[in-house]
Design a protein around this motif. Sequence first.
Motif, PDB file in Angstrom:
ATOM      1  N   UNK A  99       0.803  -1.228   0.000  1.00 12.16           N
ATOM      2  CA  UNK A  99       0.000   0.000   0.000  1.00 12.16           C
ATOM      3  C   UNK A  99       0.837   1.280   0.000  1.00 12.16           C
ATOM      4  N   UNK A 100       1.943   1.273   0.747  1.00 11.97           N
ATOM      5  CA  UNK A 100       2.806   2.455   0.765  1.00 11.97           C
ATOM      6  C   UNK A 100       3.450   2.690  -0.598  1.00 11.97           C
ATOM      7  N   UNK A 101       3.780   1.599  -1.296  1.00  9.21           N
ATOM      8  CA  UNK A 101       4.346   1.721  -2.642  1.00  9.21           C
ATOM      9  C   UNK A 101       3.335   2.363  -3.586  1.00  9.21           C
ATOM     10  N   UNK A 102       2.066   1.958  -3.476  1.00  9.87           N
ATOM     11  CA  UNK A 102       1.016   2.518  -4.330  1.00  9.87           C
ATOM     12  C   UNK A 102       0.805   4.004  -4.055  1.00  9.87           C
ATOM     13  N   UNK A 103       0.787   4.373  -2.779  1.00  7.85           N
ATOM     14  CA  UNK A 103       0.626   5.781  -2.409  1.00  7.85           C
ATOM     15  C   UNK A 103       1.806   6.599  -2.924  1.00  7.85           C
ATOM     16  N   UNK A 177      -3.097   7.994   5.609  1.00 10.51           N
ATOM     17  CA  UNK A 177      -4.328   7.828   4.826  1.00 10.51           C
ATOM     18  C   UNK A 177      -4.985   9.163   4.523  1.00 10.51           C
ATOM     19  N   UNK A 178      -4.717  10.175   5.352  1.00  8.90           N
ATOM     20  CA  UNK A 178      -5.282  11.507   5.111  1.00  8.90           C
ATOM     21  C   UNK A 178      -4.655  12.178   3.901  1.00  8.90           C
ATOM     22  N   UNK A 179      -3.516  11.647   3.429  1.00  7.88           N
ATOM     23  CA  UNK A 179      -2.880  12.197   2.228  1.00  7.88           C
ATOM     24  C   UNK A 179      -3.819  12.074   1.033  1.00  7.88           C
TER      25      UNK A 179
END
Length: 259
Positions: A99-103, A177-179
């Motif tokens: 998930x961090x990679x996708x963001x 997640x607020x990003x």
Amino acid sequence: MIKVYLKMFIRSFFLQALWNFERMQNIGFIYILKPFLDKVYLDDKSKQEALMRHAGYFNTHPYMANLLIAIVASLEKDKSENKEDAINISSIKNQMAGPLAAIGDSLFFGTLRPLVACFSILIMLLFMKFLDQNFQKYAIFVPIIFIITYNIFHIASRAWLMFIGFKFNRDSLSIISSVKILMPIIKYIGFFISTVALFVYLLIFKSSPISSLFFGSKENDLAIYIIVFLFSIVFNRFGVVFLIYSVIIICSLISYLRI
């Protein structure tokens, strides 16, 4: 511990220094984490177990990795005090990497990088308009502006992510997640900069026939603002990258066809 944090932050720039096909960024991850493990684990056996725990597969966005490194470091500290289970550390690490990679790909490579590139070109166009129209003379400043501006955001993001990772531990995920809430705002900023760049381009080269349709009177000046506004609305359904490349293509066609 401040020295350790600083050492980890500097080492984080070398996350991708030694890739491998089997486990991707695992060696870089261990390299960054090692100063912290040396600090919290006093006996060699526990330290070796911690290092081996992170020798498995790891791959995420290099800028977002600092958040995960800080969270894992905090969990390792709890593990050294018998407050955390080793299985949970590996599980959290593996679940967060994707998930961090996708963001990171969407935020930095898909939005911020093309946005800063367009901003750099816009600055030079404005410079040409008000000071000197010899673009070739000052073109070298476009990549310089890009490198400086992009790395201000990039390095600040790395530092902020590591900070909140250590400060909030697993709760930092809710902050990240607020990003997503900011993404539409960043998107509209991209539309604004892209359309303003097109406007400035037409303004600089307004001696061409196509530009003469819009400049020369207050009514014609108003027309270009309306067109820019409509341009933003039409392309609102597309991403920043599509819009920026559209502007570049339009400007290139205007120059090539001499219209």
